[in-house]
Design a protein around this motif. Sequence first.
Motif, PDB file in Angstrom:
ATOM      1  N   CYS A 248       0.533  -1.168   0.345  1.00 35.26           N
ATOM      2  CA  CYS A 248       0.188  -0.091  -0.036  1.00 35.26           C
ATOM      3  C   CYS A 248       0.993   1.307  -0.181  1.00 35.26           C
ATOM      4  CB  CYS A 248      -1.160  -0.213   1.479  1.00 35.26           C
ATOM      5  SG  CYS A 248      -0.254   0.211   2.339  1.00 35.26           S
ATOM      6  N   GLU A 249       2.519   1.214   0.323  1.00 32.78           N
ATOM      7  CA  GLU A 249       2.962   1.949   0.246  1.00 32.78           C
ATOM      8  C   GLU A 249       4.413   1.368  -0.564  1.00 32.78           C
ATOM      9  OE1 GLU A 249       3.941   4.666   3.361  1.00 32.78           O
ATOM     10  OE2 GLU A 249       1.588   4.491   4.547  1.00 32.78           O
ATOM     11  N   VAL A 250       5.324   2.270  -1.135  1.00 33.12           N
ATOM     12  CA  VAL A 250       6.724   1.796  -1.767  1.00 33.12           C
ATOM     13  C   VAL A 250       7.719   0.528  -0.337  1.00 33.12           C
ATOM     14  CG1 VAL A 250       8.975   2.383  -2.796  1.00 33.12           C
ATOM     15  CG2 VAL A 250       6.575   3.947  -2.217  1.00 33.12           C
ATOM     16  N   ASN A 251       7.544  -0.186  -1.067  1.00 28.68           N
ATOM     17  CA  ASN A 251       8.212  -1.353  -1.218  1.00 28.68           C
ATOM     18  C   ASN A 251       9.639  -0.773  -0.755  1.00 28.68           C
ATOM     19  OD1 ASN A 251       9.535  -4.261  -0.138  1.00 28.68           O
ATOM     20  ND2 ASN A 251       9.720  -4.226  -2.580  1.00 28.68           N
ATOM     21  N   PRO A 252      10.468  -0.978   0.383  1.00 30.15           N
ATOM     22  CA  PRO A 252      10.654  -2.018   1.602  1.00 30.15           C
ATOM     23  C   PRO A 252       9.563  -1.202   2.929  1.00 30.15           C
ATOM     24  CG  PRO A 252      12.362  -1.361   2.017  1.00 30.15           C
ATOM     25  CD  PRO A 252      11.749  -0.772   1.053  1.00 30.15           C
ATOM     26  N   ILE A 253       8.784  -0.225   2.395  1.00 31.33           N
ATOM     27  CA  ILE A 253       8.067   0.867   3.860  1.00 31.33           C
ATOM     28  C   ILE A 253       7.067  -0.080   4.656  1.00 31.33           C
ATOM     29  CG2 ILE A 253       6.823   2.699   4.954  1.00 31.33           C
ATOM     30  CD1 ILE A 253       7.765   3.882   2.482  1.00 31.33           C
ATOM     31  N   PRO A 254       5.534  -1.219   4.399  1.00 32.01           N
ATOM     32  CA  PRO A 254       5.602  -2.118   4.483  1.00 32.01           C
ATOM     33  C   PRO A 254       5.811  -3.121   5.350  1.00 32.01           C
ATOM     34  CG  PRO A 254       4.373  -0.769   2.674  1.00 32.01           C
ATOM     35  CD  PRO A 254       5.676  -0.504   2.227  1.00 32.01           C
ATOM     36  N   VAL A 255       6.896  -3.611   4.719  1.00 33.59           N
ATOM     37  CA  VAL A 255       6.973  -5.138   5.277  1.00 33.59           C
ATOM     38  C   VAL A 255       8.406  -4.774   6.518  1.00 33.59           C
ATOM     39  CG1 VAL A 255       9.384  -5.332   3.896  1.00 33.59           C
ATOM     40  CG2 VAL A 255       8.386  -7.119   4.604  1.00 33.59           C
ATOM     41  N   LYS A 256       9.058  -3.751   6.561  1.00 28.78           N
ATOM     42  CA  LYS A 256       9.812  -3.297   7.827  1.00 28.78           C
ATOM     43  C   LYS A 256       9.049  -2.884   9.182  1.00 28.78           C
ATOM     44  CE  LYS A 256      14.512  -2.941   6.658  1.00 28.78           C
ATOM     45  NZ  LYS A 256      15.063  -1.922   6.264  1.00 28.78           N
ATOM     46  N   LYS A 257       7.538  -2.521   8.660  1.00 28.56           N
ATOM     47  CA  LYS A 257       6.554  -1.915   9.785  1.00 28.56           C
ATOM     48  C   LYS A 257       6.310  -3.645   9.761  1.00 28.56           C
ATOM     49  CE  LYS A 257       4.719  -0.427  12.610  1.00 28.56           C
ATOM     50  NZ  LYS A 257       4.757   0.746  13.531  1.00 28.56           N
ATOM     51  N   ALA A 258       5.527  -4.256   9.384  1.00 28.30           N
ATOM     52  CA  ALA A 258       5.232  -5.760   9.734  1.00 28.30           C
ATOM     53  C   ALA A 258       6.370  -6.694  10.568  1.00 28.30           C
ATOM     54  CB  ALA A 258       4.760  -6.257   8.477  1.00 28.30           C
ATOM     55  N   MET A 259       7.634  -6.827  10.340  1.00 27.45           N
ATOM     56  CA  MET A 259       8.480  -7.313  10.937  1.00 27.45           C
ATOM     57  C   MET A 259       8.994  -6.640  11.887  1.00 27.45           C
ATOM     58  SD  MET A 259       9.144  -9.721   8.735  1.00 27.45           S
ATOM     59  CE  MET A 259      11.157 -10.774   9.552  1.00 27.45           C
ATOM     60  N   ALA A 260       8.737  -5.159  11.726  1.00 28.12           N
ATOM     61  CA  ALA A 260       9.225  -4.516  13.312  1.00 28.12           C
ATOM     62  C   ALA A 260       8.028  -5.045  14.287  1.00 28.12           C
ATOM     63  CB  ALA A 260       8.816  -2.963  13.162  1.00 28.12           C
ATOM     64  N   GLU A 261       6.887  -5.276  13.869  1.00 23.98           N
ATOM     65  CA  GLU A 261       5.589  -6.055  14.486  1.00 23.98           C
ATOM     66  C   GLU A 261       5.431  -7.021  15.288  1.00 23.98           C
ATOM     67  OE1 GLU A 261       3.213  -4.398  16.103  1.00 23.98           O
ATOM     68  OE2 GLU A 261       3.609  -2.019  14.831  1.00 23.98           O
ATOM     69  N   LEU A 262       6.563  -7.645  14.213  1.00 30.35           N
ATOM     70  CA  LEU A 262       6.803  -9.554  14.764  1.00 30.35           C
ATOM     71  C   LEU A 262       8.165  -9.447  15.592  1.00 30.35           C
ATOM     72  CD1 LEU A 262       5.894 -11.209  11.288  1.00 30.35           C
ATOM     73  CD2 LEU A 262       4.831 -11.393  13.651  1.00 30.35           C
ATOM     74  N   GLY A 263       8.616  -8.200  16.117  1.00 33.53           N
ATOM     75  CA  GLY A 263      10.109  -7.963  16.872  1.00 33.53           C
ATOM     76  C   GLY A 263      11.408  -8.684  15.889  1.00 33.53           C
ATOM     77  N   TYR A 264      11.496  -8.148  14.301  1.00 31.36           N
ATOM     78  CA  TYR A 264      12.686  -8.688  13.587  1.00 31.36           C
ATOM     79  C   TYR A 264      13.748  -7.526  13.264  1.00 31.36           C
ATOM     80  CZ  TYR A 264      11.950 -13.438  13.972  1.00 31.36           C
ATOM     81  OH  TYR A 264      11.003 -14.714  14.296  1.00 31.36           O
ATOM     82  N   CYS A 265      13.254  -6.605  13.830  1.00 28.59           N
ATOM     83  CA  CYS A 265      13.514  -5.205  13.149  1.00 28.59           C
ATOM     84  C   CYS A 265      13.451  -3.848  14.112  1.00 28.59           C
ATOM     85  CB  CYS A 265      13.924  -4.696  11.510  1.00 28.59           C
ATOM     86  SG  CYS A 265      12.209  -4.730  11.230  1.00 28.59           S
ATOM     87  N   THR A 266      13.600  -2.988  13.997  1.00 29.70           N
ATOM     88  CA  THR A 266      13.195  -1.545  14.568  1.00 29.70           C
ATOM     89  C   THR A 266      12.286  -1.026  13.299  1.00 29.70           C
ATOM     90  OG1 THR A 266      15.038  -0.455  13.252  1.00 29.70           O
ATOM     91  CG2 THR A 266      15.472  -1.115  15.633  1.00 29.70           C
ATOM     92  N   GLY A 267      12.015  -0.976  11.981  1.00 29.75           N
ATOM     93  CA  GLY A 267      11.254  -0.582  11.449  1.00 29.75           C
ATOM     94  C   GLY A 267      12.041   0.090  10.209  1.00 29.75           C
ATOM     95  N   THR A 268      13.357   1.114  11.272  1.00 28.14           N
ATOM     96  CA  THR A 268      13.567   1.669  10.096  1.00 28.14           C
ATOM     97  C   THR A 268      13.961   1.978   8.557  1.00 28.14           C
ATOM     98  OG1 THR A 268      15.019   2.372  12.230  1.00 28.14           O
ATOM     99  CG2 THR A 268      16.201   3.144  10.589  1.00 28.14           C
TER     100      THR A 268
END
Length: 294
Positions: A248-268
């Motif tokens: 829904c936004e430019v990749n990898p913005i959403p997947v970084k957010k999703a992985m942050a929610e899962l605890g695998y990155c800061t989402g930065t």
Amino acid sequence: MAIFEGAGVALITPFCTDESVDYDQLEKVIDYQIEKGTDSIIICGTTGEASTMSHEEQLEVVKACVDHVNKRVPVIAGAGSNCTREAVYLAEKSAQIGVDGLLVVTPYYNKATQGGLVQYYTDIAKASDAPIIMYNVPGRTGCNIQPETAAKLVKEVDTIVGIKEASGNISQVAKLMSLTQGDIDLYSGNDDQIVPILSLGGKGVISVLSNVVPTETHEIVASYLAGDVKKSRELQLKYIELIDALFCEVNPIPVKKAMAELGYCTGTVRGPLTEMEPAHAEKMIQIMKKLNIL
């Protein structure tokens, strides 16, 4: 033999909040993917934000990945550029590190003619013996590999073995498979088209979705290749809403957010990418909860 069959993850590159590479988290993400059935790791592609890295940093990330994977699954490194000399350099150095293959995007911004694409890929192929998967994503590059061009390259250059097709044009893909008599390793570059691509003779997917649901993405492909088209189709459709949210936004913005929610990155993410819009993020999180991912 194909570099891999199944679901290859277009892996995120975890960053610390200061935007440096978080190598500890990178190792954790790699282990998570392999433990959950991912068939190949694609490092430093679009999703890995390679375009924001210096060549030296990119090669450091590739080496860290190759060393940590330690031959458990194939590692494919992004090695494309809008400058042939730079792509040749990345291909040569990545091959020396020990990758199992190269993912080479078409030149972007300055683009190329079809004849220019033939020269570009041929020159890169001369730089190493590593097998090459061409990456066709005209929506991001403004440059489309025509079926006739891809067919010519696969037939004439031994180390050019496949294509990641993200044009979204199923008719174009069908023509390519007809021109090559299926003698090309075809991978879906769009998570919402895995099953259609498989139906045309595809070997699998190079997937953003796999970051978030690696087992299920693997199963979409594995089920299809095992003859269970119904299960494959059901899984494809089950995750369409999540796929839409991840783009829904430019990749990898959403997947970084999703992985942050899962605890695998800061989402930065690195500029010019920015943090996900709150409304989009909330919608994606709700979809993840509905699918019992969170």
